[in-house]
Design a protein around this motif. Structure first.
Motif, PDB file in Angstrom:
ATOM      1  N   GLY A 308       0.800  -1.222   0.000  1.00 37.18           N
ATOM      2  CA  GLY A 308       0.000   0.000   0.000  1.00 37.18           C
ATOM      3  C   GLY A 308       0.828   1.265   0.000  1.00 37.18           C
ATOM      4  O   GLY A 308       0.352   2.332   0.395  1.00 37.18           O
ATOM      5  N   GLY A 309       2.092   1.155  -0.453  1.00 37.96           N
ATOM      6  CA  GLY A 309       2.930   2.354  -0.572  1.00 37.96           C
ATOM      7  C   GLY A 309       2.458   3.225  -1.720  1.00 37.96           C
ATOM      8  O   GLY A 309       1.364   3.035  -2.269  1.00 37.96           O
ATOM      9  N   GLY A 314      -1.254   3.903  -5.951  1.00 39.56           N
ATOM     10  CA  GLY A 314      -1.515   4.426  -7.297  1.00 39.56           C
ATOM     11  C   GLY A 314      -2.132   3.379  -8.199  1.00 39.56           C
ATOM     12  O   GLY A 314      -3.058   3.660  -8.974  1.00 39.56           O
ATOM     13  N   ILE A 315      -1.639   2.138  -8.102  1.00 40.32           N
ATOM     14  CA  ILE A 315      -2.209   1.038  -8.889  1.00 40.32           C
ATOM     15  C   ILE A 315      -3.658   0.803  -8.464  1.00 40.32           C
ATOM     16  O   ILE A 315      -4.555   0.642  -9.304  1.00 40.32           O
ATOM     17  CB  ILE A 315      -1.373  -0.245  -8.715  1.00 40.32           C
ATOM     18  N   ALA A 316      -3.890   0.806  -7.141  1.00 43.33           N
ATOM     19  CA  ALA A 316      -5.256   0.596  -6.632  1.00 43.33           C
ATOM     20  C   ALA A 316      -6.206   1.666  -7.159  1.00 43.33           C
ATOM     21  O   ALA A 316      -7.333   1.362  -7.582  1.00 43.33           O
ATOM     22  CB  ALA A 316      -5.258   0.589  -5.105  1.00 43.33           C
ATOM     23  N   HIS A 340      -4.540   3.004   2.748  1.00 37.41           N
ATOM     24  CA  HIS A 340      -5.875   3.584   2.550  1.00 37.41           C
ATOM     25  C   HIS A 340      -5.781   5.115   2.518  1.00 37.41           C
ATOM     26  O   HIS A 340      -6.444   5.777   1.699  1.00 37.41           O
ATOM     27  CB  HIS A 340      -6.815   3.120   3.667  1.00 37.41           C
ATOM     28  N   ALA A 341      -4.926   5.663   3.381  1.00 34.43           N
ATOM     29  CA  ALA A 341      -4.752   7.123   3.424  1.00 34.43           C
ATOM     30  C   ALA A 341      -4.144   7.648   2.127  1.00 34.43           C
ATOM     31  O   ALA A 341      -4.504   8.734   1.658  1.00 34.43           O
ATOM     32  CB  ALA A 341      -3.873   7.511   4.616  1.00 34.43           C
ATOM     33  N   ASN A 348      -8.941  13.012  -2.629  1.00 35.22           N
ATOM     34  CA  ASN A 348      -9.212  14.334  -2.042  1.00 35.22           C
ATOM     35  C   ASN A 348      -8.571  15.441  -2.869  1.00 35.22           C
ATOM     36  O   ASN A 348      -9.137  16.534  -3.012  1.00 35.22           O
ATOM     37  CB  ASN A 348      -8.717  14.384  -0.596  1.00 35.22           C
ATOM     38  N   GLY A 349      -7.397  15.135  -3.438  1.00 32.06           N
ATOM     39  CA  GLY A 349      -6.751  16.118  -4.321  1.00 32.06           C
ATOM     40  C   GLY A 349      -7.576  16.373  -5.570  1.00 32.06           C
ATOM     41  O   GLY A 349      -7.696  17.519  -6.023  1.00 32.06           O
TER      42      GLY A 349
END
Length: 706
Positions: A308-309, A314-316, A340-341, A348-349
């Motif tokens: 989740g890095g 980005g892939i997710a 998740h963040a 959000n961006g």
């Protein structure tokens, strides 16, 4: 009504007092010579027949007219020219209505603009995207569009190359009426009958008045010219478009058309047009990999992501945006929360920029689940591993995937460099293992290297290409080697840059020369953006196998030893005070470079920017030739597309291999042989480059032979 059989791609039929003209040139009703002839013949027939009171032009199938016939690109034009066709439509003595559905792009929109009235279905895509091919509208588009909607809106449409929808086109005045059914023919006939019933006159676009406020339009043109000069630095056609629109404001319509044609022919003759056309076709050709021919891909609905890095998140996001479900695996709850963040931060961006709604974010996240247990991947159709770039770590992940994933699940690694054959051999199902090398940020960057290991099944490769399509990525097939296509070539030209830096060019001069060539960033800026620690780890990994005869520049190691890894640490080759995204030169870096030159016994010499680019591009082209020679890339165009979409290579130059053809391969080979006098180990000419020069052939000849 009789019809010349040579114009059958344009069918004519009298519907009461309306001549229905149907463009029927599948698949997209492109404006080939037969279509152009057919339209002129139809207008001539309408003018000559007293039973015809109006003309209705529509497209059959899914589009009105999607543009020029790409099969005619690069060939001598056959009459009638498109400007002549448009002028003939506009000169018709009876009202001509264009009823548009689907795509009306380029020349297709110019045909519609020449009509006297325009009706648009709700699904239309209207655009003048010629700028993307190094061209400009050449059949009255630069003259009619601003007369209808004003200079500012017309320039936006032409310089962006974007598609405009029905509502916006109607609000601006590009179209007169919106269709209200799914039947473009019925809507078009009803509108034409209404115009006849109200005695609507022939209304020529050349007489439209949106340019009547000369002061406001002049200000718009000047503002766009200034902005275009900065934004399209080095590009030829954008400023020609501005010049043509200025002619629409200042000159008569006929003089404006003459100027437009003159500027269009200048664009047609430019090297940039050749580069952009090559890029256009190459992007379509890369989809044709041997494994995708007559091979059905496996079903994809549920995607697993391990890690989740920044890359995994980005892939997710890319997968969620494609409407698929995602299960993310992390080693513990804290890492999962960070993953998740990362996803939330991306969304959000987008919301903050007005490019996403909170509802769309919620809908995407509803398809996302996270877990610390590999067992949660049991339903996944494909799992993409995106963990730390270490063979042992990746093999451990694949052992878990081998254990939990269902039969037929595709197991993909996002490695940038590592040997995927070794990863595949470590599990019981090597035929299911493929490389999916995403580029960071994975939700934005278009390139996806699909790396094909020795034992992979053809339908797994086909599935990878299908996933790329769903994610709106540009896939390039690559073979297994250290760095695949892109990073392998990058290692070579980055080494050339390091040699020049140690020999006397500053990193800031090299970056400037590369930007002046057309790249958005230079190599040392890219290193700071990616993180210097990544390259440092790769160099340490390769240290044991490095040829002891090879020159090794230690400047980057000295910088990394200080913990200066680029933007994320506030300094690298550049200084980034207070989180700045744009770096400033650092005198301490210059001091480190001076010390390293002294240690290596090098007396610095000066380089011109032209000399820098000769070496930089020679290294890139030579390694690109090696990659093709060794079948890591199937064709030179695969190298070109990799660099256009993954490394910021200036699109108007077509890619490094197309650029080499433009320079002439004998010149490139002569440069390499000259540089080899200083360093014969590094500057070894590629056997493929030598062979092509001896045969008098070029790289493009290999694109055609595949």
């Amino acid at each position: 009504m009789s019809q010349d059989p040579s114009t059958e791609v344009v069918a004519r039929e009298l519907r009461g007092n309306i001549l229905l003209v149907m463009i029927n040139n599948p698949p997209v009703n492109a404006l080939g010579v037969a279509v152009r002839c057919g339209i002129v013949a139809a207008i001539d027939a309408a003018d000559a027949d007293p039973a015809v009171q109006a003309v209705l032009i529509i497209g059959t199938g899914r589009n009105f007219i999607a543009g020029a016939d790409i099969r005619e690109f690069g060939k001598p034009p056959l009459p009638p020219s498109l400007p002549d066709v448009c002028n003939r439509i506009e000169a018709c003595s009876k009202p001509v209505v264009a009823a548009i559905h689907g795509a009306a792009l380029g020349g297709g929109l110019e045909i519609a603009l020449a009509a006297h009235y325009r009706l648009a279905a709700t699904d239309v895509k209207l655009g003048l995207p010629e700028v993307q091919l190094g061209l400009m509208p050449g059949a009255g588009g630069t003259q009619r569009t601003p007369r209808l909607i004003g200079a500012k809106a017309a320039l936006d449409l032409m310089l962006s190359g974007r598609h405009m929808g029905a509502e916006e086109a109607h609000a601006l005045g590009l179209v007169d009426r919106l269709g209200h059914s799914n039947d473009i023919l019925a809507d078009g006939l009803a509108y034409t009958q209404e115009l006849l019933a109200t005695h609507a006159p022939v209304r020529r676009t050349r007489d439209a008045q949106a340019l009547s406020d000369r002061q406001a339009n002049r200000a718009s043109i000047e503002a766009v010219r200034a902005e275009t000069g900065k934004k399209s630095r080095g590009l030829f056609s954008p400023l020609k478009i501005v010049e043509a629109v200025e002619a629409a404001l200042d000159k008569s319509f006929d003089e404006g058309l003459r100027i437009e044609r003159e500027l269009f022919l200048q664009c047609l003759d430019s090297a940039q047009r050749a580069g952009l056309i090559h890029a256009f076709f190459a992007e379509r050709e890369v989809l044709k990999a041997p494994e995708t021919r007559n091979t059905k891909p496996r079903a994809i609905a549920h995607v697993g992501v391990v890690g989740g890095g920044t890359m995994g998140a980005g892939i997710a996001v890319a997968v969620l945006d494609a409407g698929l479900s995602v299960t993310m695996i992390e080693r513990d709850e804290a890492a999962l929360a960070r993953g998740h963040a990362h996803i939330e931060k991306v969304y959000n961006g987008l919301i903050a920029k007005g490019r996403m709604t909170t509802d769309a974010k919620a809908a995407n996240l509803a398809r996302f689940v996270g877990s610390t247990s590999y067992d949660a991947l049991a339903p996944a159709d494909i799992v993409i591993e995106a963990v730390f770039e270490d063979m042992a770590v990746k093999q451990a992940v694949f052992a878990e995937l081998d254990r939990v994933c269902k039969p037929g699940a595709v197991l993909a690694t996002n490695t940038s460099y590592l040997d995927i054959d070794v990863i595949a051999a470590s599990i019981s199902r090597p035929a299911d293992v493929v490389g999916l090398h995403f580029f960071s940020p994975a939700n934005i960057m278009k390139l996806l290297e699909i790396v094909v290991p020795a034992k992979v099944s053809a339908d797994v490769v086909a599935t990878a290409f299908e996933l790329a399509k769903k994610l709106h990525k540009v896939p390039v097939r690559a073979g297994v080697c250290d760095g695949f296509i892109g990073n392998r070539i990058l290692a070579a030209y980055r080494m050339a840059a390091d040699y020049m830096m140690e020999d006397g060019a500053s990193p800031y001069q090299i970056d400037q020369a590369v930007r002046d060539f057309g790249y958005p960033m230079g190599p040392f800026q890219v290193s700071d953006l990616a993180g210097g620690d990544i390259g440092w780890a790769t160099r340490k990994r390769k240290a044991a196998t490095r040829d002891p005869r090879a020159r090794y520049v230690q400047i980057a190691d000295r910088i990394c030893e200080r913990g200066w890894f680029g933007q994320k640490t506030g300094r690298g080759y550049y200084l980034y005070p207070e989180g700045a995204r744009t770096g400033t030169p650092d005198p301490e870096i210059e001091a480190i470079i001076d010390a390293e030159r002294a240690r290596a016994g090098i007396t610095p010499r000066s380089f011109t920017n032209e000399e820098i680019m000769r070496r930089y591009m020679a290294a890139m082209i030579n390694e690109g030739a090696n990659v093709v020679h060794q079948r890591i890339a199937l064709r030179p165009l695969d190298v070109d597309v990799t660099f256009l979409y993954g490394y910021g290579f200036p699109r108007h130059r077509g890619g490094p291999m197309k650029y080499a053809d433009t320079l002439g391969l004998p010149k490139v080979l002569a440069d390499i042989r000259e540089f080899a006098k200083e360093d014969p180990l590094f500057w070894q000419p590629s056997p493929l480059l030598v062979e092509l020069v001896e045969r008098g052939a070029n790289f493009d000849s290999l694109n055609k032979s595949e």
